[in-house]
Design an enzyme around this catalytic site. Structure first.
Site, short mmCIF file in Angstrom:
data_model
loop_
_atom_site.label_atom_id
_atom_site.label_comp_id
_atom_site.label_asym_id
_atom_site.label_seq_id
_atom_site.Cartn_x
_atom_site.Cartn_y
_atom_site.Cartn_z
N CYS A 103 12.12 46.25 -13.54
CA CYS A 103 12.25 47.93 -13.30
C CYS A 103 10.48 48.33 -13.16
CB CYS A 103 12.34 48.09 -14.48
SG CYS A 103 14.14 46.97 -14.77
N CYS A 147 7.85 51.56 -25.98
CA CYS A 147 9.10 50.76 -25.25
C CYS A 147 8.14 50.17 -23.96
CB CYS A 147 10.01 51.47 -25.07
SG CYS A 147 11.02 51.89 -25.89
N LEU A 205 20.14 53.11 -18.49
CA LEU A 205 21.09 53.47 -17.34
C LEU A 205 20.20 53.92 -16.87
CD1 LEU A 205 23.33 54.18 -16.38
CD2 LEU A 205 23.36 56.64 -17.86
N CYS A 256 11.78 44.45 -33.29
CA CYS A 256 11.77 44.82 -32.17
C CYS A 256 12.12 43.25 -31.13
CB CYS A 256 11.33 45.95 -31.01
SG CYS A 256 11.20 45.74 -29.36
N CYS A 282 8.29 49.70 -16.18
CA CYS A 282 8.27 48.40 -17.30
C CYS A 282 7.45 47.14 -16.70
CB CYS A 282 9.88 47.88 -17.69
SG CYS A 282 9.48 46.46 -18.52
N GLU A 341 14.96 40.41 -20.29
CA GLU A 341 16.36 40.57 -20.42
C GLU A 341 17.55 39.45 -20.67
OE1 GLU A 341 18.66 43.29 -18.95
OE2 GLU A 341 20.40 41.90 -19.69
N ASN A 362 6.44 55.43 -21.54
CA ASN A 362 4.87 55.35 -21.92
C ASN A 362 4.00 54.53 -20.75
OD1 ASN A 362 5.85 55.79 -24.37
ND2 ASN A 362 7.51 53.83 -24.78
N SER A 410 20.49 45.21 -25.81
CA SER A 410 19.69 47.00 -24.40
C SER A 410 20.27 45.78 -23.51
CB SER A 410 18.66 46.58 -25.18
OG SER A 410 18.11 47.80 -24.22
N CYS A 415 10.06 38.92 -17.44
CA CYS A 415 11.95 39.13 -17.20
C CYS A 415 11.84 39.22 -15.62
CB CYS A 415 11.81 40.54 -17.90
SG CYS A 415 13.30 41.25 -17.29
N GLU A 448 5.68 39.69 -27.30
CA GLU A 448 5.64 40.11 -28.04
C GLU A 448 6.38 40.78 -29.13
OE1 GLU A 448 1.12 42.18 -26.59
OE2 GLU A 448 2.85 43.05 -26.25
N1 SAH Z 1 15.41 44.05 -21.03
C1 SAH Z 1 16.75 44.71 -21.50
C2 SAH Z 1 15.93 45.05 -23.32
C3 SAH Z 1 13.97 44.73 -22.67
S1 SAH Z 1 13.84 46.86 -22.33
C4 SAH Z 1 16.66 46.04 -20.97
O1 SAH Z 1 16.10 47.06 -19.31
O2 SAH Z 1 17.83 47.51 -21.78
C5 SAH Z 1 14.25 48.48 -23.67
C6 SAH Z 1 13.70 49.71 -22.72
O3 SAH Z 1 12.64 49.96 -22.77
C7 SAH Z 1 14.86 49.05 -21.99
O4 SAH Z 1 15.35 50.78 -22.29
C8 SAH Z 1 14.00 49.69 -21.02
O5 SAH Z 1 14.56 50.51 -19.85
C9 SAH Z 1 12.65 50.64 -21.65
N2 SAH Z 1 11.38 50.55 -21.13
C10 SAH Z 1 10.81 50.12 -20.36
N3 SAH Z 1 9.35 50.25 -19.79
C11 SAH Z 1 9.65 51.18 -20.47
C12 SAH Z 1 8.37 52.32 -20.04
N4 SAH Z 1 7.50 51.73 -19.78
N5 SAH Z 1 8.42 53.45 -20.89
C13 SAH Z 1 9.21 53.97 -21.88
N6 SAH Z 1 11.10 52.61 -22.35
C14 SAH Z 1 10.12 52.17 -21.27
FE1 SF4 Z 2 13.17 43.37 -17.72
FE2 SF4 Z 2 13.83 45.53 -19.45
FE3 SF4 Z 2 11.82 45.65 -18.20
FE4 SF4 Z 2 13.67 45.63 -16.47
S1 SF4 Z 2 13.18 47.40 -18.39
S2 SF4 Z 2 11.87 45.08 -16.06
S3 SF4 Z 2 15.39 44.61 -17.66
S4 SF4 Z 2 12.23 43.97 -19.59
#
Ligand code: SAH
Ligand code: SF4
Length: 375
Positions: A119, A341, A222, A108, A122, A168, A298, A199, A115, A95
């Site tokens: 996390c 995000c 972070l 974006c 996510c 990532e 989100n 990021s 990935c 996407e």
């Molecule tokens: N993998 C990279 C980039 C993609 S994620 C990373 O983790 O930085 C982009 C951003 O969205 C990151 O800061 C991630 O932590 C955040 N993110 C992931 N899931 C989310 C959610 N459900 N709600 C809000 N932000 C989220």
């Molecule tokens: Fe991967 Fe970024 Fe999602 Fe973590 S937040 S699972 S590193 S896409």
């Protein structure tokens, strides 16, 4: 030569394009003309490249192609945000999102199909992982967005690109760096280094390498003020803990005026959003040239977290602000089309089987993947 064996010129940065031309006994300066035809003019047909000799066009025709991903579907939010599902030749899809604002337009872009890092908050992580995207597939997203937005009559141009889609980016270093080169290259998209942001969840060795080879801006996810919380929600923290991560961030833009790392912090109710977390975070960041961006969580189907209340988020912000750290709250965009995000999931075969295991744990073993509504 079959299409699969041909070199996709869309994915060659200036250096690679020059090398390729030298390898077919052509003058390297031709690279500049070809880059402009592809990225400025959006051409995919060699016969339109009128300032290039017929002989070279013939050679290019035989050995190369210019191919972008295709749009499987498109959704438009009432706030002007667009989300696309993009398909690649092998059937995988990712996407991509465009967010127009009054004075900027942010694209974006995804770096991987899924990935491999898991996390907990996510949805991309929950979908599992299939493969890295090639440079052509990454920059092809930008190529396509420029064309599609123009077709749609969207007047806001792409002024910023963030590698914040699926994946990532630092675990796909060799393909992401040349794609970002093209984003910043005058012969392609010509964005300034302040407007192309990578990021990362904190892959420390790759961050060290990145600062040597790319001028792009850096965002670091972070999400917690200490190892105990971070290791629970960002598992890669067990490998690269906070102290080391902060040390790398402190020096990342050393000697470069007005450049700072952007920390991202997703606000999860009862997990990392308490006043004591804000105080601990302010202390952690006290000597780091940085900005902090609080991201309201989100939700996605079956996600196990809730977003912090608006009051908790503003209290958190004001505690940090008092310590003279620049802190903003991210405005959620495109939530009516799940374009925010962490809500990007694409469609692909999960080679890690993480999605299946996760659904089973959530009592949904009959589902093939996170339930999504496709328009
Ligand atoms: N993998 C990279 C980039 C993609 S994620 C990373 O983790 O930085 C982009 C951003 O969205 C990151 O800061 C991630 O932590 C955040 N993110 C992931 N899931 C989310 C959610 N459900 N709600 C809000 N932000 C989220
Ligand atoms: Fe991967 Fe970024 Fe999602 Fe973590 S937040 S699972 S590193 S896409």
């Amino acid at each position: 030569m079959s299409t699969q064996e041909k070199i996709n010129l869309i994915g060659l940065n200036r250096v690679a394009m020059r090398e390729f031309l030298a390898s077919i006994d052509e003058k390297p300066f031709r690279a500049d003309q070809i880059l402009k035809w592809i990225h400025h003019q959006g051409m995919t047909d060699f016969s339109t490249m009128t300032n290039i000799s017929k002989v070279l066009r013939q050679k290019l025709e035989e050995r190369t192609c210019i191919e972008a991903p295709s749009i499987a579907w498109e959704k438009a939010s009432k706030d002007g945000t667009y989300k696309w599902l993009l398909s690649f030749a092998d059937g995988n899809s990712v996407e991509m999102v465009f967010i127009p604002e009054t004075s900027r337009g942010t694209l974006c872009v995804s770096s991987q199909v899924g990935c491999a890092l898991d996390c907990k908050f996510c949805s991309t992580g929950k979908q599992g992982f299939s493969r890295n995207l090639s440079t052509a597939e990454i920059i092809g997203q930008v190529w396509l967005a420029v064309r599609r937005l123009s077709e749609l009559g969207v007047t806001q141009k792409i002024t910023n690109i963030v590698m914040m889609g699926m994946g990532e980016p630092l675990l796909n270093f060799d393909n992401v760096v040349p794609a970002m080169d093209l984003m910043m290259e005058d012969l392609a998209y010509g964005l300034s280094k302040h407007r192309v942001t990578l990021s990362t969840s904190g892959v420390i060795p790759a961050m060290e390498k990145l600062k040597e080879v790319s001028q792009a801006a850096l965002a670091v996810s972070l999400h917690a003020p200490n190892d105990e919380i971070r290791s629970k929600i960002v598992p890669i923290n067990k490998k690269y803990p906070i102290k080391q991560l902060i040390a790398v961030c402190r020096d990342y833009f050393k000697g470069q005026k007005q450049r700072v790392v952007m920390f991202e912090y997703v606000m999860l109710k009862g997990v990392n959003d308490q006043p004591e977390h804000a105080r601990e975070l302010a202390k952690l960041l006290s000597n780091v040239p940085c900005k902090l961006n609080l991201i309201p969580f989100n939700p996605f189907p079956l996600s196990e977290y809730e977003c912090s209340s608006p009051e908790a988020i503003t209290t958190f912000q004001s505690i940090i602000q008092k310590k003279k750290i620049h802190v903003t709250i991210r405005k959620t965009r495109g939530d009516d089309i799940d374009a925010a995000c962490g809500q990007l999931i694409g469609q692909f075969e999960d080679r890690t089987r993480r999605n299946e295991k996760w659904l089973k744990k959530r009592g949904m073993p009959g589902l093939a993947s996170i339930p999504v509504v496709v328009a």
